[in-house]
Design a protein around this motif. Structure first.
Motif, mmCIF file in Angstrom:
data_model
loop_
_atom_site.group_PDB
_atom_site.id
_atom_site.type_symbol
_atom_site.label_atom_id
_atom_site.label_comp_id
_atom_site.label_asym_id
_atom_site.label_seq_id
_atom_site.Cartn_x
_atom_site.Cartn_y
_atom_site.Cartn_z
ATOM 1 N N LEU A 85 0.696 -0.933 0.052
ATOM 2 C CA LEU A 85 -0.134 0.369 -0.120
ATOM 3 C C LEU A 85 0.614 1.109 0.022
ATOM 4 O O LEU A 85 0.307 2.143 -0.948
ATOM 5 C CB LEU A 85 -0.910 -0.079 1.129
ATOM 6 N N ALA A 145 -6.941 10.860 2.925
ATOM 7 C CA ALA A 145 -7.427 9.371 2.357
ATOM 8 C C ALA A 145 -7.733 8.244 3.962
ATOM 9 O O ALA A 145 -8.685 8.063 4.296
ATOM 10 C CB ALA A 145 -6.466 9.081 1.659
ATOM 11 N N ALA A 146 -6.858 8.571 4.168
ATOM 12 C CA ALA A 146 -6.942 7.520 5.295
ATOM 13 C C ALA A 146 -8.143 8.363 7.053
ATOM 14 O O ALA A 146 -9.175 6.951 6.953
ATOM 15 C CB ALA A 146 -5.532 7.339 6.546
ATOM 16 N N ILE A 157 -10.944 7.106 5.106
ATOM 17 C CA ILE A 157 -11.477 5.807 5.137
ATOM 18 C C ILE A 157 -12.109 5.190 7.145
ATOM 19 O O ILE A 157 -13.024 4.529 7.334
ATOM 20 C CB ILE A 157 -10.476 4.609 5.202
ATOM 21 N N MET A 190 -12.132 -2.775 0.825
ATOM 22 C CA MET A 190 -11.400 -1.483 0.705
ATOM 23 C C MET A 190 -9.516 -1.774 0.667
ATOM 24 O O MET A 190 -9.266 -1.336 0.756
ATOM 25 C CB MET A 190 -11.979 -1.757 2.234
ATOM 26 N N GLU A 203 -7.550 0.518 -1.143
ATOM 27 C CA GLU A 203 -6.968 1.379 -0.488
ATOM 28 C C GLU A 203 -6.103 1.410 -1.591
ATOM 29 O O GLU A 203 -4.408 2.438 -1.648
ATOM 30 C CB GLU A 203 -6.521 0.721 0.629
ATOM 31 N N ALA A 227 -4.179 4.215 -3.813
ATOM 32 C CA ALA A 227 -2.372 4.358 -3.955
ATOM 33 C C ALA A 227 -1.648 4.023 -5.050
ATOM 34 O O ALA A 227 -1.169 5.195 -5.741
ATOM 35 C CB ALA A 227 -1.729 3.040 -3.226
#
Lengths: 226, 226
Positions: free
Chosen positions: A24, A126-127, A130, A153, A157, A161
DNA sequence: CAATACCAGATTGTCTGACAATGTCAGGTG
DNA sequence: CACCTGACATTGTCAGACAATCTGGTATTG
């Protein structure tokens, strides 16, 4: 050399976690070969253990493997992104409808959305985004929906990326939509909550797909397979 | 399960298939211990291979395992049945909506539904019913929806085997509902197709849950730990 | 006599090392 | 230059071993 930061209890799980992180974070780029020998030596585990870890990531969809060939980091195409987000929209809409049916607003979803706004405006969010969506789904009484959601998910992810898309939309804008979803849940409006959640995810999909098209050139495809 | 492992010649896959068959046919009853040694000796494979097979069935949800304990055949409770069908309804509704959006009627879905009617009226039709639903989801262009659907259907087959429910509804009745779903798809009526599909699955859920309550009496269930 | 400590068996979690099967690719050959 | 061949890389699986951990029953102790 991600060092051997693995003194976790269950070995294969630790290796899976480390490998996933590497994938990731793009330490392992798409199409890169991930041989059992590589994993074995990098993380200081026996080859059978490495093999198990690779197996898991294959079923998670982060790696692909053909018989007698080294596993490779999955490369997600336009259609994959499209499919992933379309499927995800269905799951999240269902989850949000369950929540709205009992007017249950998960506390950590509220918290996650607040954290989204507290970030500096130019930080990648983004993190945290999520995290919000995960806590929504985990907030239901269902045990299967989170399982399915996690599966999607993981790949998503990876997709985020690979499609190097930071901030296609502002964090404020995203957080505001989250807010309205939470409001609909609190109000017990099942129909509206589901509709908003679906629209929210599909908007992300369309944004990403458009960004994909603009960076990868090829303008035509749609529901065609490769 | 049949999602990716197409090469049946691979040992662990063969063991997984055999074990799954044993579990679904109730050769292995719920809560029965499935030790690595048992699998190893029964199917004449090494213990590591047996372990891998057990691992897969755990991630499929047919077995449960706690650290340092033998895996056991999962016992599904009322809440599990409820959850499984609720989640499944979301997936199938999404799939059917995709089909309706392009008025795509999968040929094998039509075929499967016809087979359902050709059966003698008193025959168990669960397998043919499931075949119909699978071919619906597989008929979409999506690759993830079938994956998620398969995951649920594995557990659902286990649930149907455990809740010994033959013909809660007549095959004719079920086939008629299938027919109306196919009609809505052909007509391109996304909203109606989705609504019918959801209702159809939720009706199965309610029937099974009611049957569960009437046979198990007590309103408590789920995994019992001590 | 009851509560606790402890020991033996069962089972998992992982390792080492080995070997066959399969796929890839470079070189030699006609 | 096309084709065959054989070395090499990699997976797929096995056997056997050992430590860690959980279970249940037995012996010790207050």
């Amino acid at each position: 050399m991600p060092s051997d930061s693995i003194d976790a209890s269950v070995r294969p799980d630790a290796v899976v976690a480390a490998l996933r992180e590497a994938i990731l974070s793009r330490g392992l780029v798409p199409d890169a070969a991930v041989t059992e020998a590589y994993v074995s030596s990098t993380y200081a585990v026996a080859r059978p253990t490495a093999r198990i870890a690779i197996d898991r990531l294959v079923t998670e969809g982060l790696l692909v493997r053909e018989p007698h060939h080294a596993a490779r980091v999955r490369r997600l195409g336009r259609d994959d992104i499209d499919d992933l987000f379309t499927s995800r929209a269905a799951i999240e809409a269902a989850a949000v409808e369950l929540l709205a049916a009992t007017s249950t607003v998960p506390a950590d979803a509220v918290e996650a959305n607040r954290a989204l706004l507290d970030q500096p405006a130019d930080a990648p969010y983004a993190a945290r985004d999520i995290a919000f969506h995960r806590s929504l789904v985990n907030g239901t009484t269902s045990t299967r929906l989170p399982r399915l959601h996690d599966l999607l998910m993981g790949e998503i992810e990876l997709g985020i990326a690979q499609v190097d898309a930071h901030r296609l939309r502002s964090a404020d804008e995203v957080a505001a939509e989250h807010r309205s979803i939470l409001d609909a849940i609190a109000a017990g409006d099942v129909e509206r909550a589901g509709r908003l959640a679906r629209a929210h995810v599909l908007a992300s999909r369309d944004g990403l797909v458009a960004h994909y098209d603009s960076t990868h050139g090829s303008p035509h495809d749609s529901t065609h397979r490769k």
